[in-house]
Design an enzyme around this catalytic site. Structure first.
Site, mmCIF file in Angstrom:
data_model
loop_
_atom_site.group_PDB
_atom_site.id
_atom_site.type_symbol
_atom_site.label_atom_id
_atom_site.label_comp_id
_atom_site.label_asym_id
_atom_site.label_seq_id
_atom_site.Cartn_x
_atom_site.Cartn_y
_atom_site.Cartn_z
ATOM 1 N N ASP A 237 0.843 -1.197 0.000
ATOM 2 C CA ASP A 237 0.000 0.000 0.000
ATOM 3 C C ASP A 237 0.878 1.248 0.000
ATOM 4 O O ASP A 237 1.894 1.321 0.684
ATOM 5 C CB ASP A 237 -0.921 -0.001 1.220
ATOM 6 C CG ASP A 237 -2.079 0.969 1.062
ATOM 7 O OD1 ASP A 237 -3.234 0.501 0.913
ATOM 8 O OD2 ASP A 237 -1.841 2.200 1.094
ATOM 9 N N ILE A 238 0.488 2.241 -0.784
ATOM 10 C CA ILE A 238 1.275 3.461 -0.937
ATOM 11 C C ILE A 238 1.272 4.290 0.350
ATOM 12 O O ILE A 238 2.205 5.070 0.593
ATOM 13 C CB ILE A 238 0.758 4.270 -2.149
ATOM 14 C CG1 ILE A 238 1.823 5.201 -2.678
ATOM 15 C CG2 ILE A 238 -0.541 4.988 -1.849
ATOM 16 C CD1 ILE A 238 1.544 5.723 -4.087
ATOM 17 N N ASN B 175 -12.803 -3.655 2.393
ATOM 18 C CA ASN B 175 -13.779 -2.568 2.458
ATOM 19 C C ASN B 175 -14.671 -2.650 1.220
ATOM 20 O O ASN B 175 -14.169 -2.840 0.107
ATOM 21 C CB ASN B 175 -13.068 -1.218 2.507
ATOM 22 C CG ASN B 175 -12.242 -1.051 3.768
ATOM 23 O OD1 ASN B 175 -12.646 -1.481 4.838
ATOM 24 N ND2 ASN B 175 -11.075 -0.447 3.644
ATOM 25 N N GLU C 68 -12.520 3.046 -1.167
ATOM 26 C CA GLU C 68 -12.124 4.230 -1.948
ATOM 27 C C GLU C 68 -11.767 3.875 -3.383
ATOM 28 O O GLU C 68 -12.030 4.660 -4.296
ATOM 29 C CB GLU C 68 -10.935 4.921 -1.274
ATOM 30 C CG GLU C 68 -11.336 5.600 0.037
ATOM 31 C CD GLU C 68 -10.170 6.195 0.780
ATOM 32 O OE1 GLU C 68 -9.033 6.124 0.268
ATOM 33 O OE2 GLU C 68 -10.394 6.712 1.878
ATOM 34 N N VAL C 69 -11.138 2.734 -3.578
ATOM 35 C CA VAL C 69 -10.742 2.332 -4.936
ATOM 36 C C VAL C 69 -11.706 1.241 -5.422
ATOM 37 O O VAL C 69 -11.794 0.168 -4.802
ATOM 38 C CB VAL C 69 -9.287 1.812 -4.970
ATOM 39 C CG1 VAL C 69 -8.937 1.322 -6.375
ATOM 40 C CG2 VAL C 69 -8.316 2.902 -4.528
ATOM 41 N N HIS D 16 -10.170 -5.375 -3.440
ATOM 42 C CA HIS D 16 -8.822 -5.591 -2.894
ATOM 43 C C HIS D 16 -8.910 -6.046 -1.449
ATOM 44 O O HIS D 16 -9.767 -5.598 -0.692
ATOM 45 C CB HIS D 16 -7.953 -4.332 -3.015
ATOM 46 C CG HIS D 16 -8.608 -3.080 -2.506
ATOM 47 N ND1 HIS D 16 -9.545 -2.390 -3.240
ATOM 48 C CD2 HIS D 16 -8.460 -2.406 -1.356
ATOM 49 C CE1 HIS D 16 -9.945 -1.334 -2.558
ATOM 50 N NE2 HIS D 16 -9.315 -1.317 -1.398
ATOM 51 N N HIS E 146 -6.934 -6.024 2.021
ATOM 52 C CA HIS E 146 -5.841 -5.435 2.804
ATOM 53 C C HIS E 146 -5.286 -6.502 3.744
ATOM 54 O O HIS E 146 -6.056 -7.159 4.450
ATOM 55 C CB HIS E 146 -6.345 -4.291 3.685
ATOM 56 C CG HIS E 146 -6.835 -3.074 2.978
ATOM 57 N ND1 HIS E 146 -6.087 -1.926 2.861
ATOM 58 C CD2 HIS E 146 -8.025 -2.811 2.385
ATOM 59 C CE1 HIS E 146 -6.787 -0.999 2.217
ATOM 60 N NE2 HIS E 146 -7.973 -1.514 1.921
HETATM 61 P P1 AMP Z 1 -9.880 1.223 0.260
HETATM 62 O O1 AMP Z 1 -10.189 2.412 1.124
HETATM 63 O O2 AMP Z 1 -10.188 -0.079 0.928
HETATM 64 O O3 AMP Z 1 -10.477 1.351 -1.114
HETATM 65 O O4 AMP Z 1 -8.297 1.208 0.120
HETATM 66 C C1 AMP Z 1 -7.603 1.728 -0.984
HETATM 67 C C2 AMP Z 1 -6.137 1.642 -0.645
HETATM 68 O O5 AMP Z 1 -5.408 1.777 -1.838
HETATM 69 C C3 AMP Z 1 -5.660 2.726 0.324
HETATM 70 O O6 AMP Z 1 -5.095 2.117 1.473
HETATM 71 C C4 AMP Z 1 -4.627 3.491 -0.511
HETATM 72 O O7 AMP Z 1 -3.535 3.927 0.259
HETATM 73 C C5 AMP Z 1 -4.221 2.450 -1.541
HETATM 74 N N1 AMP Z 1 -3.716 2.983 -2.789
HETATM 75 C C6 AMP Z 1 -4.307 3.901 -3.593
HETATM 76 N N2 AMP Z 1 -3.551 4.126 -4.683
HETATM 77 C C7 AMP Z 1 -2.455 3.319 -4.571
HETATM 78 C C8 AMP Z 1 -1.306 3.087 -5.385
HETATM 79 N N3 AMP Z 1 -1.115 3.729 -6.544
HETATM 80 N N4 AMP Z 1 -0.380 2.198 -4.952
HETATM 81 C C9 AMP Z 1 -0.564 1.537 -3.783
HETATM 82 N N5 AMP Z 1 -1.630 1.703 -2.989
HETATM 83 C C10 AMP Z 1 -2.561 2.585 -3.370
#
Ligand code: AMP
Ligand code: ZN
Length: 116
Positions: free
Chosen positions: A30-31, A86, A94-95, A99, A101
């Site tokens: 994770d970034i 999530n 958010e994405v 995914h 975690h």
């Molecule tokens: P969620 O809130 O469960 O959708 O988590 C999305 C996760 O993706 C967050 O923890 C972000 O920090 C991570 N994230 C977003 N963009 C990137 C990226 N380019 N590389 C790695 N992690 C990312």
């Protein structure tokens, strides 16, 4: 999906710190890590969320979970870890690409969620 950031990461079009890959899933760090171990595991195919899966997705969903222990142990979480998916607005996703975690490290991750 062409405008999905995690599809682009899985395809290698956006750089990531790879932790693992196979025919079904791709894993990367994770970034913005929230714990010493914070790895994301994603299906290679675009699945928007856990609310968008069907029985046909069971092989990839199984793989997503079956690689978690190995990834946790290899990345500093040898005594347990937390796996979180999530989902949607209420789940705080958010994405919009499914995914998992994997969170951990030497110390306990802490309470699951705060009581409201
Ligand atoms: P969620 O809130 O469960 O959708 O988590 C999305 C996760 O993706 C967050 O923890 C972000 O920090 C991570 N994230 C977003 N963009 C990137 C990226 N380019 N590389 C790695 N992690 C990312
Ligand atoms: Zn995607």
């Amino acid at each position: 999906m062409s405008d999905c950031i995690f599809c682009k990461i899985a395809a290698g079009d956006i750089p990531s710190k790879k932790a693992y890959e196979d025919d079904l899933v791709y894993a990367f760090h994770d970034i913005h890590p929230l714990r010493p171990t914070h790895v994301l595991v994603i299906p290679r195919q675009h699945i928007a969320s856990l609310a968008h899966v069907s029985a046909a997705d069971e092989p990839v969903l199984g793989r997503l979970l079956s690689v978690a222990q190995k990834l946790a142990a290899e990345n500093g979480s040898t005594d347990g870890f937390r796996a979180i998916i999530n989902t949607g607005r209420v789940g705080g996703q958010e994405v919009p690409h499914l995914h998992l975690h994997i969170l951990g490290g030497p110390e306990p991750v802490g309470p699951m969620v705060k009581k409201v």
